[in-house]
Scaffold this motif. Structure first.
Motif, mmCIF file in Angstrom:
data_model
loop_
_atom_site.group_PDB
_atom_site.id
_atom_site.type_symbol
_atom_site.label_atom_id
_atom_site.label_comp_id
_atom_site.label_asym_id
_atom_site.label_seq_id
_atom_site.Cartn_x
_atom_site.Cartn_y
_atom_site.Cartn_z
ATOM 1 N N LEU A 21 -39.017 44.672 -64.868
ATOM 2 C CA LEU A 21 -39.690 44.658 -66.002
ATOM 3 C C LEU A 21 -39.526 43.201 -66.885
ATOM 4 O O LEU A 21 -40.404 42.957 -67.725
ATOM 5 N N ILE A 22 -38.574 42.433 -66.510
ATOM 6 C CA ILE A 22 -38.245 41.139 -67.295
ATOM 7 C C ILE A 22 -39.012 40.172 -66.671
ATOM 8 O O ILE A 22 -39.008 38.928 -67.195
ATOM 9 N N GLN A 23 -39.332 40.360 -65.600
ATOM 10 C CA GLN A 23 -40.221 39.357 -64.829
ATOM 11 C C GLN A 23 -41.381 39.053 -65.506
ATOM 12 O O GLN A 23 -42.217 39.780 -65.904
ATOM 13 N N ARG A 24 -42.246 37.746 -65.245
ATOM 14 C CA ARG A 24 -43.349 37.332 -66.001
ATOM 15 C C ARG A 24 -44.444 37.753 -65.061
ATOM 16 O O ARG A 24 -44.355 37.638 -63.946
ATOM 17 N N PRO A 48 -45.717 30.928 -54.077
ATOM 18 C CA PRO A 48 -45.001 30.020 -54.986
ATOM 19 C C PRO A 48 -43.607 29.924 -54.707
ATOM 20 O O PRO A 48 -42.745 30.635 -53.962
ATOM 21 N N ALA A 49 -42.931 29.084 -55.192
ATOM 22 C CA ALA A 49 -41.583 28.722 -55.182
ATOM 23 C C ALA A 49 -40.590 29.932 -55.396
ATOM 24 O O ALA A 49 -40.873 30.434 -56.379
ATOM 25 N N SER A 50 -39.508 30.162 -54.585
ATOM 26 C CA SER A 50 -38.751 31.125 -55.110
ATOM 27 C C SER A 50 -37.795 31.013 -56.243
ATOM 28 O O SER A 50 -37.126 29.890 -56.198
ATOM 29 N N THR A 51 -37.973 31.825 -57.206
ATOM 30 C CA THR A 51 -36.963 31.713 -58.312
ATOM 31 C C THR A 51 -35.813 32.529 -58.143
ATOM 32 O O THR A 51 -35.748 33.593 -57.368
ATOM 33 N N PRO A 52 -34.775 32.142 -58.931
ATOM 34 C CA PRO A 52 -33.556 32.860 -58.852
ATOM 35 C C PRO A 52 -33.564 34.471 -59.346
ATOM 36 O O PRO A 52 -33.052 35.327 -58.546
ATOM 37 N N THR A 57 -34.169 40.325 -57.298
ATOM 38 C CA THR A 57 -35.111 41.298 -57.146
ATOM 39 C C THR A 57 -34.822 41.591 -55.593
ATOM 40 O O THR A 57 -34.942 42.808 -55.356
ATOM 41 N N TRP A 58 -35.014 40.619 -54.745
ATOM 42 C CA TRP A 58 -34.820 41.098 -53.370
ATOM 43 C C TRP A 58 -33.588 41.841 -52.833
ATOM 44 O O TRP A 58 -33.441 42.661 -52.056
ATOM 45 N N PHE A 59 -32.231 41.156 -53.720
ATOM 46 C CA PHE A 59 -31.072 41.682 -53.513
ATOM 47 C C PHE A 59 -31.077 43.178 -53.725
ATOM 48 O O PHE A 59 -30.582 44.183 -53.302
#
Length: 127
Positions: A21-24, A48-52, A57-59
């Motif tokens: 929900l907090i992702q853009r 796109p480049a992987s963001t923290p 999210t993947w974790f």
């Protein structure tokens, strides 16, 4: 053990919901708006480049899947070998004994429903 995995599963589920929900929103889902190929007329790469936040999210997602599979395995190990329908069928087919449920005293052993020729009982008289 099952309770510990269940608590971890619920924490991961809430974390996954929150992090998504907090992702853009980047738009362009399913290739809409730009003709595919990364949008922008092909000047950008398709990924796109992987963001923290994407790594978190993947974790959460991988942890959620692992705990889901673990809960399924634990539930299968704890399950009885017979099904609910099998147990219900044996209970229904078991003969009922009269010793367990005695007839009420007012019926004198007559357990049939009343017939149309029976006299209805009168209500109690008011005092």
């Amino acid at each position: 053990m099952e309770n510990v995995v269940l608590v971890i599963h619920l924490i991961l589920a809430m974390g996954l919901i929150g992090i998504v929900l907090i992702q853009r929103s980047e738009g362009g889902g399913l290739g809409l708006g730009g003709g595919g190929g990364g949008g922008g007329g092909g000047t950008r790469s398709g990924r796109p480049a992987s963001t923290p936040i994407a790594k978190v999210t993947w974790f959460f997602a991988i942890g959620f899947v692992i705990t889901s599979i673990s809960l399924t395995v634990i539930a299968a190990q704890n399950a009885n070998s017979d099904s609910v329908i099998d147990r219900l069928g044996t209970d229904l087919l078991a003969p009922a004994s009269d010793a367990q449920t005695p007839a009420p005293a007012g019926l004198q052993g007559n357990l049939l429903p009343p017939t149309t020729g029976d006299v209805p009982t009168a209500p109690p008289a008011a005092e």
